[in-house]
Motif scaffolding. Structure first.
Motif, mmCIF file in Angstrom:
data_model
loop_
_atom_site.group_PDB
_atom_site.id
_atom_site.type_symbol
_atom_site.label_atom_id
_atom_site.label_comp_id
_atom_site.label_asym_id
_atom_site.label_seq_id
_atom_site.Cartn_x
_atom_site.Cartn_y
_atom_site.Cartn_z
ATOM 1 N N PHE A 1 0.896 -1.277 -0.165
ATOM 2 C CA PHE A 1 0.145 -0.206 0.001
ATOM 3 C C PHE A 1 0.725 1.138 -0.052
ATOM 4 O O PHE A 1 0.457 2.254 -0.640
ATOM 5 N N GLN A 2 2.027 1.296 0.675
ATOM 6 C CA GLN A 2 2.735 2.366 0.969
ATOM 7 C C GLN A 2 3.299 2.667 -0.292
ATOM 8 O O GLN A 2 3.730 3.899 -0.812
ATOM 9 N N TYR B 1 -9.843 5.790 -3.849
ATOM 10 C CA TYR B 1 -9.779 4.593 -3.243
ATOM 11 C C TYR B 1 -10.934 3.680 -3.574
ATOM 12 O O TYR B 1 -12.140 4.203 -3.573
ATOM 13 N N GLN C 1 -7.080 2.835 5.067
ATOM 14 C CA GLN C 1 -6.592 3.432 3.769
ATOM 15 C C GLN C 1 -7.400 4.454 3.003
ATOM 16 O O GLN C 1 -7.145 5.316 2.405
ATOM 17 N N ARG D 1 -7.447 7.715 4.631
ATOM 18 C CA ARG D 1 -6.218 8.367 4.322
ATOM 19 C C ARG D 1 -6.064 9.110 2.974
ATOM 20 O O ARG D 1 -5.650 10.203 2.536
#
Length: 479
Positions: A182-183, A210, A232, A235
């Motif tokens: 993910f990062q 997302y 996520q 974010r």
């Protein structure tokens, strides 16, 4: 003195007064509109070294497509009889089976199609399905943006990570497969945002996304994976708000908007696509939060469920039109989608008076710009706005006799009637031909990259004509 004058023709500026100006004129200077009005008035105060003759044409703001997918233009003919196989091919191509050359060729082809159809601004999710995005490395997004840039139009490239769980396997054209977390995907998105958003005098822009979280995901994902997905999603929404860009999601349906509200994803910068089978309270949620809706009347989702666009607009929600890209059976022709929208809702209500032509044109112009937060810049022909202008040739058999211009335009025109397109005052299409790039070269590269993709993925079977092609009862698994 102005730089350019467009003189003659019927102007539908989509301004607050919704004027229809017969024998109108537009003065343009430094890419922006100086004045719009009857030719007799504009020519008293303005002259220019260049004039475009608008006689026999309708003159409208550039059309806006608020939801489409990059990549689709090169796989729209594949597995059209088998929706599951087509979705699987999307997943493969958009993670392991594509190269930067594929994404650039596809972007150029899609941008050419848009420009030729009078679409001056469009959203393109960098991938397909509701989760697979090519955000393992910025090189793919760079290639897409360069492909669009060459044609001179506007784009909003939407990028975001895949839905949890992570990591996911990616590869460059099938070579050197690697696990991507993910990062890494988030870093790719923020890198693209930082380098591309607002470039080329605002023509090139970035949105963040997302994937939608629906009941099925909470039911089938592990608790840890679902919690990670929620974190996520928050974010990405936070990053979009901080950067003041659009946050978009593909594939909303009844229940998912409630979930998005609880996660804090909604607001004036949120653009939700499809929005089928919504509950009454979800319509109210959209109105209360200022959330915008991308309605795709030609999409498979709009066959599988009903988008309550009329009810949403009645509540004050901004609803704009999207093509959902060119696969499996569509095009970037927003005239086609306007006509589809009118028939879609009239059939639903059994009422031919629902969604009049003028309201439908709003959804493809000023409402599209508003959905993207760009209505102060584009979407209507008003002094101070960018000169994104389309001239549609009305002197054609299917657009005659020469009366009721607005009605003819929305109900009978198609993208191939577009003659001239300006983006920020720059002529990018003239006489139906692109001015910034070679159409022949774009088509040649598109064919080559499509062939290479088919070879890499071993998907030639997807081009076979199925046995049920001529069957009147049922065609493929999408029926």
């Amino acid at each position: 003195m102005a730089d350019l004058l467009i003189v003659g023709g019927t102007i539908l500026p989509m301004d607050p007064d919704r004027r229809i100006i017969e024998d109108g004129a537009i003065a343009i200077e430094d890419g922006r509109i100086l004045a719009v009005g009857p030719s007799s008035e504009i020519l008293k105060d303005h002259d220019a070294p260049r004039r475009i003759d608008g006689t026999g044409k309708a003159i409208i703001p550039g059309l806006v497509d608020v939801h489409a997918h990059a990549g689709h233009a090169l796989i729209k003919t594949m597995f059209m009889h088998d929706g599951d196989a087509w979705e699987a091919l999307c997943g493969e191509v958009y993670t392991t089976g594509s190269t930067p050359e594929f994404w650039k060729a596809e972007a150029s082809l899609a941008a050419l199609e848009r420009i030729r159809f009078g679409v001056t601004c469009g959203v393109s999710l960098l991938g397909g399905g509701d989760t697979i995005m090519r955000t393992d490395d910025p090189v793919y997004g760079d290639a897409h943006m360069e492909g669009v840039r060459a044609l001179g139009g506007r784009t909003v490239m939407a990028v975001g990570p895949t839905r949890a769980p992570h990591p996911r396997t990616y590869a460059d054209g099938g070579k050197s497969p690697r696990k991507v977390d993910f990062q890494t995907q988030l870093s790719t998105c923020l890198d693209l945002l930082g380098r591309w958003h607002g470039q080329d005098e605002g023509r090139l822009n970035i949105a963040l996304l997302y994937p939608v979280l629906r009941d099925e995901h909470e039911d089938t994902m592990s608790a840890n994976d679902y919690d990670a997905a929620c974190t996520q999603a928050r974010r990405l929404a936070e990053e979009a708000r901080a950067a003041q860009v659009v946050f978009t999601q593909d594939g909303h349906q009844g229940g998912s908007i409630r979930r998005a509200e609880k996660l804090g994803l909604l607001g004036p910068n949120a653009l939700l696509s499809h929005a089928i089978n919504l509950h009454d309270d979800e319509i109210d949620i959209c109105a209360q939060t200022g959330t915008r809706i991308a309605h795709n009347p030609s999409a498979v989702a709009s066959i599988n469920g009903y988008c309550p666009a009329i009810e949403l607009m009645d509540k004050g929600v901004t609803v704009a039109l999207g093509s959902d890209a060119t696969a499996p059976d569509r095009s970037a022709d927003m005239f086609r989608h306007m006509q589809q929208a009118m028939h879609y809702h009239r059939r639903h209500y059994r009422n031919p008076g629902i969604l009049p032509p003028g309201r439908t044109l709003e959804m493809a112009t000023i409402e599209g710009a508003r959905a993207l937060g760009m209505d102060r810049t584009i979407g209507s022909l008003e002094p101070g706005k960018d000169a994104d202008i389309v001239l549609v040739d009305l002197m054609r058999p299917h657009l005659y006799p020469p009366n009721m211009t607005a009605h003819r335009l929305v109900c009978f025109a198609n993208g191939n009637d577009v003659d001239t397109v300006l983006v920020r005052g720059d002529v990018v299409l003239e006489g139906g031909k692109a001015k910034k790039a070679s159409e022949e070269a774009i088509l040649r590269e598109a064919a080559l990259e499509s062939e290479r993709m088919i070879e890499r993925t071993g998907s030639a079977a997807g081009l076979e004509v199925p046995e049920n092609f001529w069957n009147a009862q049922r065609y493929g698994s999408r029926a």
